[in-house]
Design an enzyme around this catalytic site. Structure first.
Site, PDB file in Angstrom:
ATOM      1  N   GLU A 259       0.713  -1.320  -0.205  1.00  0.00           N
ATOM      2  CA  GLU A 259       0.242  -0.248  -0.304  1.00  0.00           C
ATOM      3  C   GLU A 259       0.729   1.415  -0.016  1.00  0.00           C
ATOM      4  OE1 GLU A 259      -1.515   3.175   1.330  1.00  0.00           O
ATOM      5  OE2 GLU A 259      -2.386   1.994   2.930  1.00  0.00           O
ATOM      6  N   CYS A 293      -2.380   8.715   3.327  1.00  0.00           N
ATOM      7  CA  CYS A 293      -1.926   8.321   2.295  1.00  0.00           C
ATOM      8  C   CYS A 293      -2.887   8.409   1.435  1.00  0.00           C
ATOM      9  CB  CYS A 293      -1.490   6.717   1.804  1.00  0.00           C
ATOM     10  SG  CYS A 293      -2.914   6.264   2.492  1.00  0.00           S
TER      11      CYS A 293
END
Length: 501
Positions: A259, A293
């Protein structure tokens, strides 16, 4: 936290093979509060020999753990859920003082950690196999789901406990052993605090290990080691690429779950309700100082609503308080470290030089950086093209739906995104046109649940976390066939004797 629960102490070393001990590197790492600069812990760091011991301990313990009845693994996970409830305030306090979380963000992170643990408690009973159709008489085809073995977890500093535990909890529940390398800025909330919780919950010794050491010493060996079957990494795209390459170069090729970075577009179409869009935009950018993020990294606002959106957005951002994250009124706390702060200041300088107009800003105070808002930023401006990972908000005027979609996709990243429109069907069509792993309609892009398929496209990663998706990532399928009656093979293979040519 109940009055009978003594707080955890002695976060000064490694947790390997069920023992708390110093690392063998011969150096000490200092863990500090990013707001006050106070030393939280001095940790004797690990070397490659410590890492090897951790992986071997996990491998040794994993076989018996995987053989337990599903209810026995579930019981450990549920015990951890109860401990997290009892120690809620203790966990929140650690998140505030180690990662610079505001009170609200720390409470959110505790909720996420608690929820993924409860979800993982159901996983031992969800490792289902399958009987498959097969066109051969007297033969059966089966698919079994089994643990991978040992999983290595490398986690970041921004949501340290959750982004560690969304891999650790499921991995353990599914019968795997785990070794985690938390970020150097957050070794306690990213690893050692979870080790204390699972030790208290009765997890067998050796199954879960925490190694804390410099990347220069144990970074590459963490992935190259022969034991782990999968490396789960959350962090930058550059480091993720490196881990992917090492996983293929290792003596034993391993799987990866990556990720990585994001550049989330927050799209406001010409029929959007600004009463909904503006508060979501403020939260989506400035939660945890933008150090997420999934943060709304750029605002693509239709020209017909641009000026009103900017006016409302700036007015709400001006009301945000920044300062001591322990203060419940504060919504913006400190930047995690000086390196990150310097990067933000460089981005701000580059944005101005590239022609953007700064509407809000200010000089840093220690590691506190006031929120910055820019307009007149072209899409090639560095603060629009790059993941700034800080309290910096560029607003870009777009001309119609097609222009908005083109710019939303004009990035090598594809993690999260958001679109606002009063017409939900229109928004759904727009959402499906975005090349991203996740899009949220009439909501901010900072969203995660224990049951959703969390993950990205393009340079934002490989694999999915959450629910059925993480079960598939952290297990393997083993195909087994069984013949229940004698086979009738072609005659050339069934003749007696043999001939030499």
């Amino acid at each position: 936290m109940t009055t009978a629960t003594a707080p955890y102490i002695d976060f000064d070393g490694q947790y390997i093979a069920g023992a708390w001990r110093p690392g063998r590197l011969g150096r000490t790492g200092v863990d500090t509060d990013p707001y006050s600069g106070t030393t939280l812990a001095e940790i004797a760091l690990a070397n490659e020999a410590d890492l090897d011991e951790a992986y071997r301990a996990a491998e040794s313990a994993q076989h018996d753990w995987a053989a337990l009845l599903p209810a026995e693994r579930t019981a450990v996970m549920l015990a951890a859920v109860t401990i997290m409830q009892d120690r809620r305030e203790e966990i929140i306090d650690w998140l505030i003082k180690e990662s610079g979380s505001t009170r609200g963000k720390a409470e959110l992170e505790w909720q996420l950690v608690h929820a993924i643990t409860a979800e993982a408690a159901s996983f031992p009973n969800r490792m289902t196999g399958m009987i498959l159709p097969i066109d051969e008489p007297g033969k059966e085809s089966r698919s079994y789901r089994q643990p991978l073995g040992v999983i290595g977890v490398i986690s970041p500093w921004n949501f340290p406990m959750y982004l560690s535990h969304r891999s650790i909890g499921p991995a353990l529940a599914l019968g795997n052993g785990v070794v985690v390398k938390p970020a150097e800025d957050t070794p306690i909330t990213g690893g050692l605090l979870l080790a204390k919780i699972f030790e208290e919950a009765g997890l067998p010794p050796g199954l879960f290990n925490v190694v804390i050491g410099p990347t220069s010493e144990i970074g590459d060996p963490f992935t190259l080691h022969d034991i782990p079957s999968l490396i789960s990494f959350t962090g930058s795209t550059g480091v993720g690429r490196r881990i992917g390459q090492l996983a293929m170069q290792a003596p034993r090729i391993k799987r990866v779950a990556l990720e990585l970075g994001g550049n989330a577009p927050f799209v406001v179409l010409d029929d959007a309700d600004l009463d909904d869009a503006v508060p979501a935009a403020v939260l989506g950018r400035f939660l945890h100082q933008g150090q997420i993020c999934m943060s709304a990294n750029r605002f693509l606002v239709d020209a017909s609503l641009h000026d009103e959106f900017v006016e409302r957005f700036v007015a709400q951002v001006e009301e945000l308080e920044y300062g001591d994250p322990h203060d419940e009124q504060v919504t913006i706390g400190p930047i995690i470290n000086q390196k990150q702060l310097r990067a933000h200041l460089a981005n701000i300088d580059a944005a101005t030089k590239a022609g953007a107009t700064q509407l809000l800003g200010g000089a840093p105070d220690g590691q506190l950086l006031p929120p910055h808002v820019f307009v007149n930023a072209r899409h090639d401006n560095p603060i629009v093209q790059n993941e700034t990972f800080g309290p910096i908000a560029p607003i870009v005027s777009v001309h119609g739906e097609q222009d908005a979609l083109r710019l939303a996709n004009a990035t090598p990243f594809g993690l999260s995104s958001a679109v606002f429109s009063r017409d939900e069907e229109r928004a759904r069509r727009f959402a499906l046109g975005i090349r991203a792993g996740m899009t949220h309609i009439n909501d901010h892009p900072v969203a995660d649940t224990p049951t959703g398929p969390f993950g990205g496209e393009k340079n934002s990663g490989i694999g999915r976390f959450g629910g059925e998706w993480i079960i598939r990532e952290f297990t393997r399928e083993h195909w087994v066939t069984a013949r229940h009656q004698s086979a009738s093979y072609p005659s050339p293979y069934t003749r007696g004797g043999g001939t030499r040519t």
